[in-house]
Design a protein around this motif. Sequence first.
Motif, PDB file in Angstrom:
ATOM      1  N   VAL A  57      21.464  -9.445   1.289  1.00 43.09           N
ATOM      2  CA  VAL A  57      20.025  -9.362   1.035  1.00 43.09           C
ATOM      3  C   VAL A  57      19.706  -8.056   0.324  1.00 43.09           C
ATOM      4  CG1 VAL A  57      17.756  -9.100   2.143  1.00 43.09           C
ATOM      5  CG2 VAL A  57      19.358 -10.829   2.980  1.00 43.09           C
ATOM      6  N   LEU A  58      18.787  -8.112  -0.632  1.00 47.81           N
ATOM      7  CA  LEU A  58      18.220  -6.918  -1.252  1.00 47.81           C
ATOM      8  C   LEU A  58      16.770  -6.799  -0.797  1.00 47.81           C
ATOM      9  CD1 LEU A  58      19.531  -7.172  -4.929  1.00 47.81           C
ATOM     10  CD2 LEU A  58      20.132  -5.413  -3.262  1.00 47.81           C
ATOM     11  N   TYR A  59      16.352  -5.594  -0.409  1.00 48.27           N
ATOM     12  CA  TYR A  59      14.999  -5.427   0.115  1.00 48.27           C
ATOM     13  C   TYR A  59      14.421  -4.079  -0.306  1.00 48.27           C
ATOM     14  CZ  TYR A  59      16.864  -2.089   3.461  1.00 48.27           C
ATOM     15  OH  TYR A  59      17.457  -0.987   4.013  1.00 48.27           O
ATOM     16  N   ARG A  60      13.104  -3.997  -0.241  1.00 44.90           N
ATOM     17  CA  ARG A  60      12.428  -2.706  -0.332  1.00 44.90           C
ATOM     18  C   ARG A  60      11.140  -2.796   0.476  1.00 44.90           C
ATOM     19  NH1 ARG A  60      10.333  -2.424  -6.682  1.00 44.90           N
ATOM     20  NH2 ARG A  60       8.480  -3.732  -6.414  1.00 44.90           N
ATOM     21  N   PRO A  61      10.618  -1.679   0.985  1.00 48.64           N
ATOM     22  CA  PRO A  61       9.396  -1.713   1.789  1.00 48.64           C
ATOM     23  C   PRO A  61       8.221  -2.270   1.009  1.00 48.64           C
ATOM     24  CG  PRO A  61      10.526   0.385   2.049  1.00 48.64           C
ATOM     25  CD  PRO A  61      11.201  -0.327   0.915  1.00 48.64           C
ATOM     26  N   SER A  62       7.388  -3.038   1.713  1.00 50.76           N
ATOM     27  CA  SER A  62       6.170  -3.586   1.120  1.00 50.76           C
ATOM     28  C   SER A  62       5.104  -3.665   2.207  1.00 50.76           C
ATOM     29  CB  SER A  62       6.441  -4.975   0.528  1.00 50.76           C
ATOM     30  OG  SER A  62       5.272  -5.519  -0.045  1.00 50.76           O
ATOM     31  N   CYS A  63       4.788  -2.511   2.779  1.00 45.45           N
ATOM     32  CA  CYS A  63       3.847  -2.455   3.898  1.00 45.45           C
ATOM     33  C   CYS A  63       2.414  -2.650   3.416  1.00 45.45           C
ATOM     34  CB  CYS A  63       4.005  -1.130   4.632  1.00 45.45           C
ATOM     35  SG  CYS A  63       5.699  -0.856   5.198  1.00 45.45           S
ATOM     36  N   GLU A 247      -0.104   9.126   4.237  1.00 49.36           N
ATOM     37  CA  GLU A 247      -1.390   8.577   4.655  1.00 49.36           C
ATOM     38  C   GLU A 247      -1.495   7.102   4.270  1.00 49.36           C
ATOM     39  OE1 GLU A 247      -3.693  10.188   6.478  1.00 49.36           O
ATOM     40  OE2 GLU A 247      -2.226  11.805   6.570  1.00 49.36           O
ATOM     41  N   THR A 248      -2.241   6.351   5.065  1.00 51.81           N
ATOM     42  CA  THR A 248      -2.433   4.927   4.791  1.00 51.81           C
ATOM     43  C   THR A 248      -3.784   4.697   4.127  1.00 51.81           C
ATOM     44  OG1 THR A 248      -3.416   4.544   6.960  1.00 51.81           O
ATOM     45  CG2 THR A 248      -1.033   4.277   6.768  1.00 51.81           C
ATOM     46  N   HIS A 249      -3.884   3.601   3.369  1.00 53.20           N
ATOM     47  CA  HIS A 249      -5.134   3.218   2.739  1.00 53.20           C
ATOM     48  C   HIS A 249      -5.050   1.732   2.411  1.00 53.20           C
ATOM     49  CE1 HIS A 249      -8.423   2.859  -0.183  1.00 53.20           C
ATOM     50  NE2 HIS A 249      -8.899   3.953   0.363  1.00 53.20           N
ATOM     51  N   PRO A 250      -6.099   0.947   2.678  1.00 55.97           N
ATOM     52  CA  PRO A 250      -6.031  -0.508   2.458  1.00 55.97           C
ATOM     53  C   PRO A 250      -5.832  -0.911   0.997  1.00 55.97           C
ATOM     54  CG  PRO A 250      -8.274   0.198   2.993  1.00 55.97           C
ATOM     55  CD  PRO A 250      -7.380   1.365   3.267  1.00 55.97           C
ATOM     56  N   LEU A 251      -6.125  -0.017   0.050  1.00 52.01           N
ATOM     57  CA  LEU A 251      -5.957  -0.351  -1.362  1.00 52.01           C
ATOM     58  C   LEU A 251      -4.737   0.318  -1.978  1.00 52.01           C
ATOM     59  CD1 LEU A 251      -9.685  -0.101  -2.591  1.00 52.01           C
ATOM     60  CD2 LEU A 251      -8.439  -2.108  -1.758  1.00 52.01           C
ATOM     61  N   LYS A 252      -3.876   0.862  -1.143  1.00 46.96           N
ATOM     62  CA  LYS A 252      -2.744   1.639  -1.628  1.00 46.96           C
ATOM     63  C   LYS A 252      -1.622   0.767  -2.189  1.00 46.96           C
ATOM     64  CE  LYS A 252      -0.827   6.044  -0.170  1.00 46.96           C
ATOM     65  NZ  LYS A 252      -0.651   6.960   0.975  1.00 46.96           N
ATOM     66  N   VAL A 253      -1.488  -0.445  -1.661  1.00 46.66           N
ATOM     67  CA  VAL A 253      -0.360  -1.308  -2.006  1.00 46.66           C
ATOM     68  C   VAL A 253      -0.828  -2.472  -2.867  1.00 46.66           C
ATOM     69  CG1 VAL A 253       1.519  -2.704  -1.083  1.00 46.66           C
ATOM     70  CG2 VAL A 253       0.745  -0.682   0.157  1.00 46.66           C
ATOM     71  N   ASP A 254      -0.104  -2.724  -3.953  1.00 42.18           N
ATOM     72  CA  ASP A 254      -0.425  -3.869  -4.810  1.00 42.18           C
ATOM     73  C   ASP A 254      -0.181  -5.172  -4.060  1.00 42.18           C
ATOM     74  OD1 ASP A 254      -1.044  -2.217  -6.949  1.00 42.18           O
ATOM     75  OD2 ASP A 254       1.010  -2.239  -7.719  1.00 42.18           O
ATOM     76  N   PRO A 255      -0.916  -6.237  -4.393  1.00 41.48           N
ATOM     77  CA  PRO A 255      -0.651  -7.546  -3.788  1.00 41.48           C
ATOM     78  C   PRO A 255       0.796  -7.974  -4.052  1.00 41.48           C
ATOM     79  CG  PRO A 255      -2.728  -7.568  -5.000  1.00 41.48           C
ATOM     80  CD  PRO A 255      -2.061  -6.267  -5.324  1.00 41.48           C
ATOM     81  N   ILE A 256       1.342  -8.783  -3.142  1.00 41.13           N
ATOM     82  CA  ILE A 256       2.735  -9.203  -3.242  1.00 41.13           C
ATOM     83  C   ILE A 256       3.023  -9.863  -4.586  1.00 41.13           C
ATOM     84  CG2 ILE A 256       4.508 -10.708  -2.299  1.00 41.13           C
ATOM     85  CD1 ILE A 256       3.945  -8.285  -0.582  1.00 41.13           C
TER      86      ILE A 256
END
Length: 272
Positions: A57-63, A247-256
């Motif tokens: 498996v290849l993976y990377r974080p996507s929180c 730090e966390t933010h609800p807009l920090k991560v792009d949609p999957i």
Amino acid sequence: MRHTLPLAPQFYVTAPQPCPYLEGRMERKLFTALQGDNATRLNDCLSKQGFRRSQNVLYRPSCADCTACLSARVNVAEFTATKSQRRAIKRNTRLERRASSPWATEDQYALFREYLDARHADGGMADMDIFEFAAMIEETPIRTRVVEYVDRETGALTAVSLTDVLDDGLSMVYSFYDPTRPGDSLGTYLILDHIEIAREAGLPYVYLGYWVPGSPKMGYKAKFKGLELYVQGRWEKMQDPSRYSSETHPLKVDPIAEQVANISLPDMRTRP
């Protein structure tokens, strides 16, 4: 009827689970299967985009709201050892390096258990039995080596690194060592020796997995000169560690779907 693997890899997301690096956070991973004739090309390509290998498996974080985990690699040409790192090399001159094909042994598993019990007793691998350990070592569709370090004086297996050979470097998939020798800085020494292996082989990088600002477990990686981080789709020289935020933010991560669309893939057509 003959069934073939899809030409383009399929990507999936794991269910959220407790983060092993930052307390109170939940992690999830974007992953794809590593299999078939194109496994090596896919691994080489995705490793350059922050992915890591675990067996097939290849993976990377996507929180959901956190981008703290940053893939890290050492630029071999820009690396120079610090005084403390040079001392680590001197403390371990009695270790003999032995590289072999990925084959698990009872000695490796015994050392692995000692290491986990002393350093990661509450981690995700804590309950791994010898069969699961063998799978971690042996289930690889790409060019992988087990690098063992044996004490010349006692003959004892002292450290082990499961290492992938990429087209542009070495990827240290997982390492473990004798936990009763904290003064020898064995974890640091393994990285230093892999930098030397890469230099001897003419490979430009040593991939170290993830560096996580705010995680004491990952602080040692920031001490290597020539460290590069994969940030927002590109590799950059590491700046002052305090500049990187957990730090966390609800807009920090792009949609999957957007994350997958931005992944560059190799030519997966079969070559003659």
